[in-house]
Write an enzyme that holds these catalytic residues in place. Sequence first.
Site, mmCIF file in Angstrom:
data_model
loop_
_atom_site.group_PDB
_atom_site.id
_atom_site.type_symbol
_atom_site.label_atom_id
_atom_site.label_comp_id
_atom_site.label_asym_id
_atom_site.label_seq_id
_atom_site.Cartn_x
_atom_site.Cartn_y
_atom_site.Cartn_z
ATOM 1 N N HIS A 187 -3.972 68.772 7.106
ATOM 2 C CA HIS A 187 -3.648 67.179 8.633
ATOM 3 C C HIS A 187 -5.019 67.189 9.239
ATOM 4 O O HIS A 187 -4.664 66.841 10.105
ATOM 5 C CB HIS A 187 -3.167 68.364 9.159
ATOM 6 N N HIS A 287 3.544 58.737 1.370
ATOM 7 C CA HIS A 287 3.444 59.873 2.499
ATOM 8 C C HIS A 287 5.110 59.742 3.256
ATOM 9 O O HIS A 287 5.207 58.017 3.492
ATOM 10 C CB HIS A 287 2.422 59.206 3.834
#
Length: 384
Positions: A187, A287
């Site tokens: 992340h 994504h």
Amino acid sequence: MSEIVDYELFEVPPRWLFLRIETADGLVGWGEPVVEGRSHTVKAAVEDLMETHVLGEPAAPIEDHWQTMYRGGFYRGGPVLMSAIAGIDQALWDLKGKRFDAPVHELLGGRARDRIRVYQWIGGDRPSAVAEEARKRVDAGFTALKMNATEELERVDDPATVRQAVERLKEVREAVGEEVDVGVDFHGRVSKPMAKRLAAALEPHEPMFIEEPVLPEHNDELGDVAAHTTIPIATGERMFSRWDFKEVFEDGSVDVIQPDLSHAGGITEVKKIASMAEAYDVAIAPHCPLGPIALASCIQVDACSPNALIQEQSMNIHYNETSDVVDYLADPDVFDYEDGYVDIPEGPGLGIDIDEAFVREQAEEDVDWHGPVWRHDDGSVAEW
């Protein structure tokens, strides 16, 4: 050629922005232009692009619209502009598919597959209870999962923090066995030295990939991280055009790219990025922790991209506390997951029917989602 005569924008829970475009002969196309936590900003960008370049023009020449929106303002790129372009582009492709009564993937060359594998998020932003949640998701039919690796990390953190991350992945691996894939998302929370340590430590438990091991502004360091592991490296959710991806393709350190169909210029641009990736033997896994229009757009590109690996989707993700993906669909069965896969939709355009009445109802809600600001123990801002 039917011209574009109207558009509307709807901010809806939990954190999405929908765009409705209508043509003179009554066709309606939908897009999802949003940056999570910046919906007001992207909304203004969409309005500017629509009023300046799109409204009153024929809907058909999508490539020309894309080039005009991208190049017509001199300054270009970045999350806000590319997300605004992405949502408009999605809606134009939806219109074109409906015009020809064909799914978008047919207009892009036809299917390369009948279905695409999907993965399910587990564990939340601060990963916990991952083993129990992993069992539940596998019992529900998923064959691939993804989890965050850590909470916030110091630039150089202690051994206990690394052990905790390893233990979480170990617990998931023991809970689901070796036939289930588990992606681990760094992340962008992890500095280069910690990324190297974590990658080496996680390797015995064989994650499907490690995602965004460093922030995209440090993509030049991906080779150093890759040198410390055989785990496939994935990145790309904060990269917005083929020119951003060109550098990581040429570097050769990335194995899976993750452009976002609502951030990286829409269907037009991501199809080009996918083709570039294929030439470098790189897989694509778009994504998509977003809504139904974004997911439908992803699946259309997955359908006709031979190097599509797997699809992220946000059903029951930790952000969806008030509304979920299928709530906005007239027919939720279009996203019916079976054996860890979703079938490629055969309906025209994006292959989904938006429940417009529900969208309008939800747009009356106060929607103001922003990502959290995390801080280290000394009070400095941490990466979320």
